[in-house]
Scaffold this motif. Structure first.
Motif, PDB file in Angstrom:
ATOM      1  N   PRO A 197       0.833  -1.206   0.000  1.00 36.21           N
ATOM      2  CA  PRO A 197       0.000   0.000   0.000  1.00 36.21           C
ATOM      3  C   PRO A 197       0.871   1.262   0.000  1.00 36.21           C
ATOM      4  O   PRO A 197       1.873   1.335   0.710  1.00 36.21           O
ATOM      5  CB  PRO A 197      -0.792  -0.094   1.307  1.00 36.21           C
ATOM      6  CG  PRO A 197      -0.711  -1.525   1.719  1.00 36.21           C
ATOM      7  CD  PRO A 197       0.586  -2.052   1.168  1.00 36.21           C
ATOM      8  N   LYS A 198       0.483   2.234  -0.801  1.00 37.16           N
ATOM      9  CA  LYS A 198       1.240   3.486  -0.855  1.00 37.16           C
ATOM     10  C   LYS A 198       1.206   4.209   0.488  1.00 37.16           C
ATOM     11  O   LYS A 198       2.061   5.038   0.767  1.00 37.16           O
ATOM     12  CB  LYS A 198       0.705   4.381  -1.964  1.00 37.16           C
ATOM     13  CG  LYS A 198       1.048   3.865  -3.341  1.00 37.16           C
ATOM     14  CD  LYS A 198       0.583   4.824  -4.414  1.00 37.16           C
ATOM     15  CE  LYS A 198       1.043   4.358  -5.787  1.00 37.16           C
ATOM     16  NZ  LYS A 198       0.613   5.271  -6.840  1.00 37.16           N
ATOM     17  N   THR A 199       0.241   3.882   1.325  1.00 34.46           N
ATOM     18  CA  THR A 199       0.137   4.498   2.652  1.00 34.46           C
ATOM     19  C   THR A 199       1.133   3.903   3.649  1.00 34.46           C
ATOM     20  O   THR A 199       1.319   4.454   4.729  1.00 34.46           O
ATOM     21  CB  THR A 199      -1.286   4.336   3.207  1.00 34.46           C
ATOM     22  OG1 THR A 199      -1.622   2.939   3.216  1.00 34.46           O
ATOM     23  CG2 THR A 199      -2.298   5.102   2.362  1.00 34.46           C
ATOM     24  N   ASP A 200       1.775   2.790   3.300  1.00 34.07           N
ATOM     25  CA  ASP A 200       2.735   2.137   4.197  1.00 34.07           C
ATOM     26  C   ASP A 200       4.105   2.800   4.047  1.00 34.07           C
ATOM     27  O   ASP A 200       5.038   2.237   3.463  1.00 34.07           O
ATOM     28  CB  ASP A 200       2.812   0.633   3.901  1.00 34.07           C
ATOM     29  CG  ASP A 200       3.707  -0.118   4.871  1.00 34.07           C
ATOM     30  OD1 ASP A 200       4.362   0.524   5.723  1.00 34.07           O
ATOM     31  OD2 ASP A 200       3.773  -1.359   4.761  1.00 34.07           O
ATOM     32  N   THR A 201       4.216   3.991   4.586  1.00 35.12           N
ATOM     33  CA  THR A 201       5.457   4.762   4.442  1.00 35.12           C
ATOM     34  C   THR A 201       6.633   4.107   5.165  1.00 35.12           C
ATOM     35  O   THR A 201       7.780   4.293   4.763  1.00 35.12           O
ATOM     36  CB  THR A 201       5.259   6.206   4.933  1.00 35.12           C
ATOM     37  OG1 THR A 201       4.788   6.178   6.288  1.00 35.12           O
ATOM     38  CG2 THR A 201       4.253   6.941   4.057  1.00 35.12           C
ATOM     39  N   LYS A 202       6.357   3.336   6.182  1.00 32.41           N
ATOM     40  CA  LYS A 202       7.447   2.661   6.915  1.00 32.41           C
ATOM     41  C   LYS A 202       8.133   1.631   6.016  1.00 32.41           C
ATOM     42  O   LYS A 202       9.352   1.621   5.887  1.00 32.41           O
ATOM     43  CB  LYS A 202       6.916   2.006   8.190  1.00 32.41           C
ATOM     44  CG  LYS A 202       8.003   1.374   9.033  1.00 32.41           C
ATOM     45  CD  LYS A 202       7.455   0.843  10.342  1.00 32.41           C
ATOM     46  CE  LYS A 202       8.581   0.243  11.172  1.00 32.41           C
ATOM     47  NZ  LYS A 202       8.078  -0.286  12.448  1.00 32.41           N
TER      48      LYS A 202
ATOM     49  N   ASP B 220       5.089   1.489  -9.789  1.00 28.12           N
ATOM     50  CA  ASP B 220       3.874   2.155  -9.343  1.00 28.12           C
ATOM     51  C   ASP B 220       2.666   1.421  -9.941  1.00 28.12           C
ATOM     52  O   ASP B 220       2.483   1.400 -11.161  1.00 28.12           O
ATOM     53  CB  ASP B 220       3.902   3.616  -9.808  1.00 28.12           C
ATOM     54  CG  ASP B 220       2.743   4.438  -9.280  1.00 28.12           C
ATOM     55  OD1 ASP B 220       1.712   3.860  -8.868  1.00 28.12           O
ATOM     56  OD2 ASP B 220       2.861   5.670  -9.298  1.00 28.12           O
TER      57      ASP B 220
ATOM     58  N   GLY C 235      -3.271   2.014  -6.131  1.00 26.11           N
ATOM     59  CA  GLY C 235      -2.999   2.468  -4.770  1.00 26.11           C
ATOM     60  C   GLY C 235      -1.861   1.726  -4.092  1.00 26.11           C
ATOM     61  O   GLY C 235      -1.684   1.827  -2.881  1.00 26.11           O
ATOM     62  N   HIS C 236      -1.100   0.955  -4.874  1.00 25.57           N
ATOM     63  CA  HIS C 236      -0.007   0.148  -4.329  1.00 25.57           C
ATOM     64  C   HIS C 236       1.271   0.332  -5.151  1.00 25.57           C
ATOM     65  O   HIS C 236       1.222   0.713  -6.312  1.00 25.57           O
ATOM     66  CB  HIS C 236      -0.362  -1.348  -4.381  1.00 25.57           C
ATOM     67  CG  HIS C 236      -1.500  -1.726  -3.514  1.00 25.57           C
ATOM     68  ND1 HIS C 236      -2.813  -1.587  -3.911  1.00 25.57           N
ATOM     69  CD2 HIS C 236      -1.535  -2.247  -2.270  1.00 25.57           C
ATOM     70  CE1 HIS C 236      -3.604  -2.012  -2.937  1.00 25.57           C
ATOM     71  NE2 HIS C 236      -2.858  -2.413  -1.929  1.00 25.57           N
ATOM     72  N   TYR C 237       2.381  -0.015  -4.533  1.00 29.07           N
ATOM     73  CA  TYR C 237       3.610  -0.251  -5.271  1.00 29.07           C
ATOM     74  C   TYR C 237       3.693  -1.749  -5.467  1.00 29.07           C
ATOM     75  O   TYR C 237       3.250  -2.529  -4.610  1.00 29.07           O
ATOM     76  CB  TYR C 237       4.838   0.276  -4.524  1.00 29.07           C
ATOM     77  CG  TYR C 237       4.956   1.774  -4.633  1.00 29.07           C
ATOM     78  CD1 TYR C 237       5.419   2.367  -5.808  1.00 29.07           C
ATOM     79  CD2 TYR C 237       4.583   2.581  -3.577  1.00 29.07           C
ATOM     80  CE1 TYR C 237       5.504   3.747  -5.919  1.00 29.07           C
ATOM     81  CE2 TYR C 237       4.669   3.958  -3.685  1.00 29.07           C
ATOM     82  CZ  TYR C 237       5.126   4.537  -4.853  1.00 29.07           C
ATOM     83  OH  TYR C 237       5.206   5.898  -4.964  1.00 29.07           O
TER      84      TYR C 237
END
Length: 190
Positions: A39-44, A79, A96-98
């Protein structure tokens, strides 16, 4: 390679699961492989990947003094809202994912959330969720250079809607099945 080039992802979705038996790749080699939808929201996790890629480049330069790496070095991460390297669009599950495909010559460790081994291939399927231990390294073959990742371990965390190819559980079987065509076949199905 362990150390700074090896990371453990956060929760990702698995696709193109090929982790129990090696399959022949385009180069004719037998490989275990897995595609991770991050998920692109998983910045960690994305930060860990960026750091591991930079460390892989640093290690390559240290081991290969005098060899240069291209400024826009190819990587195995793409992307999912864009195009595949082939120019085709990624599937809707990638939005919405890499997307990163990882592989290995050796069978990865495969466990459940309690770290118990998983031996049944149907347990880990395209669409389920989990984490992966992957390591990054620079490849330099036949004039092609880039950064790719190897697959070391897989941990299944939970179920998910199966992606292409489907996944059938015991609950999917309908015991009230009534098919007139099957009855017309007589004893052929007995």
């Amino acid at each position: 390679m362990a150390g700074k080039t090896q990371i453990t992802t956060g929760r990702v979705r698995f696709s193109f699961v090929n982790i129990f038996e090696p399959k022949e790749n385009q180069g004719g080699q037998l490989k275990y492989s897995l595609t991770l939808l991050i998920p692109k929201t998983d910045t960690k996790t994305l930060g860990k990947i960026k750091t591991a890629i930079e460390e892989a480049k640093k290690l390559y330069r240290e081991k290969n003094p005098g060899k240069k790496l291209p400024t826009n070095l190819a990587t195995t991460i793409h992307d999912g809202d864009g195009e595949r390297p082939s120019g085709e669009d990624f599937g809707p599950e990638c939005k919405g994912h890499y997307v990163i495909t990882v592989n290995s010559n050796n069978k990865p460790v495969i466990v459940d959330a309690s770290k118990a081994p998983i031996t049944e291939p149907s347990e880990v399927y395209s669409g389920c969720y989990g984490r992966a231990i992957i390591n990054f390294f620079v490849y330099d073959t036949a004039g092609n250079k880039g950064v790719t990742a190897g697959l070391n371990g897989v941990m299944k965390l939970g179920e998910g809607e199966p992606l292409a190819g489907g996944h059938v559980t015991d609950a999917d079987w309908d015991d009230d099945w009534d098919d007139p065509e099957a009855e017309a076949l007589g004893g052929l199905l007995d």
